[in-house]
Design an enzyme around this catalytic site. Structure first.
Site, mmCIF file in Angstrom:
data_model
loop_
_atom_site.group_PDB
_atom_site.id
_atom_site.type_symbol
_atom_site.label_atom_id
_atom_site.label_comp_id
_atom_site.label_asym_id
_atom_site.label_seq_id
_atom_site.Cartn_x
_atom_site.Cartn_y
_atom_site.Cartn_z
ATOM 1 N N ILE A 113 0.926 -1.110 0.108
ATOM 2 C CA ILE A 113 -0.102 0.022 -0.191
ATOM 3 C C ILE A 113 1.069 1.252 0.036
ATOM 4 O O ILE A 113 1.935 1.247 0.850
ATOM 5 C CB ILE A 113 -0.886 -0.034 1.224
ATOM 6 C CG1 ILE A 113 -1.827 -1.281 1.308
ATOM 7 C CG2 ILE A 113 -2.056 1.184 1.032
ATOM 8 C CD1 ILE A 113 -2.714 -1.031 2.549
ATOM 9 N N ASP A 114 0.637 2.087 -0.840
ATOM 10 C CA ASP A 114 1.614 3.353 -0.828
ATOM 11 C C ASP A 114 1.548 3.980 0.552
ATOM 12 O O ASP A 114 0.584 3.895 1.439
ATOM 13 C CB ASP A 114 0.769 4.393 -1.820
ATOM 14 C CG ASP A 114 0.876 4.303 -3.452
ATOM 15 O OD1 ASP A 114 1.534 3.201 -3.696
ATOM 16 O OD2 ASP A 114 0.093 4.720 -4.269
ATOM 17 N N GLN A 115 2.910 4.648 1.041
ATOM 18 C CA GLN A 115 2.978 5.248 2.230
ATOM 19 C C GLN A 115 1.799 6.177 2.537
ATOM 20 O O GLN A 115 1.329 6.018 3.667
ATOM 21 C CB GLN A 115 4.303 5.997 2.186
ATOM 22 C CG GLN A 115 4.782 6.694 3.318
ATOM 23 C CD GLN A 115 6.290 7.273 3.234
ATOM 24 O OE1 GLN A 115 6.923 6.952 2.326
ATOM 25 N NE2 GLN A 115 6.407 8.023 4.359
#
Length: 276
Positions: A113-115
């Protein structure tokens, strides 16, 4: 070698093992240039992973058993990498140990998951669970649901099919609510169901149709950029069949309070300005 070892179910996994020097043929390490001959003895070496140093940070555990653990990842927390404060190290602190004989040294995230994205993050506790979860993702047997606030009044529903980095990508969406806004004209709460898993797929596709995700610092419209409030993108649900018990699972992460608060505050400011 695909399918010859449980740990190597795909061409990609075989290549990774070869690149890491984990494959030996007749006692010698080989690479992708080697062609197997009849009678060759192929050995897959153990992938040695050092146990992480747990990062002492409590997070909400959405699901846990002896094979899997899912947490509600906070926005801003990177999944893995060279930093100490990673979801990998955070999960190591929060998870109960597995009692299975093929337990991993620490739960290993099975997707990314993107930061700046919050929500469901799933990790495997055992080697078998890790392999089978990888197969589920590769075969697109995972149903992923996201929620986002986007700039503008997006259509009621539709399908996004713009290519991402030259690769086929597909996302279906449904609008749940729209609020008027002085700065953004309108903001819409949408439900998103990606059928593929390209990097930044949702962020890029929504930007391409003129409805970037609120708070995005990479894909935005110049005069409609929101700073210092984070990205309004949340991984709200993962649905799949448990790779070991074969039980249908639906793991949900509640929508952060800031979503309703943002829509309500934008709407109130708009109506107050209209009455002034």
């Amino acid at each position: 070698m695909v399918g010859k070892f449980d740990a190597l179910p795909s061409r990609k996994s075989v290549k990774k093992a070869l690149d890491k020097g984990r494959v030996q043929v007749n006692g010698k390490t080989v690479n992708t240039a080697y062609f197997l001959q009849k009678g060759d003895l192929v050995v897959l070496m153990e992938d040695i992973v050092k146990a992480p140093k747990p990062y002492r940070m409590e997070v909400e555990i959405l699901y846990e058993d002896d094979y899997l653990i899912a947490i509600n990842k906070p926005s801003g927390l990177v999944v893995s990498g060279n930093q100490f404060k990673t979801a990998y190290n955070v999960i190591a602190y929060n998870a109960s140990p597995s009692l299975q004989p093929d337990q991993l040294v620490a739960p290993l995230p099975v997707h990314r998951i993107d930061q700046p994205t919050s929500g469901v993050l799933l990790a495997a506790k055992t080697k078998t669970a890790r392999i089978r979860m990888g197969e589920l993702f590769e075969q697109r047997l995972m149903t992923k649901t996201y929620h986002a606030i986007v700039v503008g009044a997006i259509p009621e529903s539709g399908k996004l099919e713009q290519e991402v980095d030259g690769k086929q990508a597909e996302t279906s969406f449904k609008k749940l609510a729209t609020s008027p806004s002085l700065k953004f004209e309108n903001l819409s709460l949408v439900e998103l169901k990606p059928k593929t898993g390209r990097k930044h797929q949702l962020r890029k596709q929504l930007f391409e149709i003129g409805h970037p995700i609120l708070g995005d610092q990479l894909y935005y419209i110049d005069d409609k950029k929101l700073n210092h409030k984070g990205l309004f993108l949340h991984a709200s649900q993962l649905s799949f069949v448990h790779p070991i018990t074969k039980t249908p699972l639906e793991i949900n992460a509640p929508l952060p309070k800031k979503y309703k608060k943002r829509l309500d505050s934008e709407s109130k400011r708009y109506y107050f300005a209209m009455q002034a």
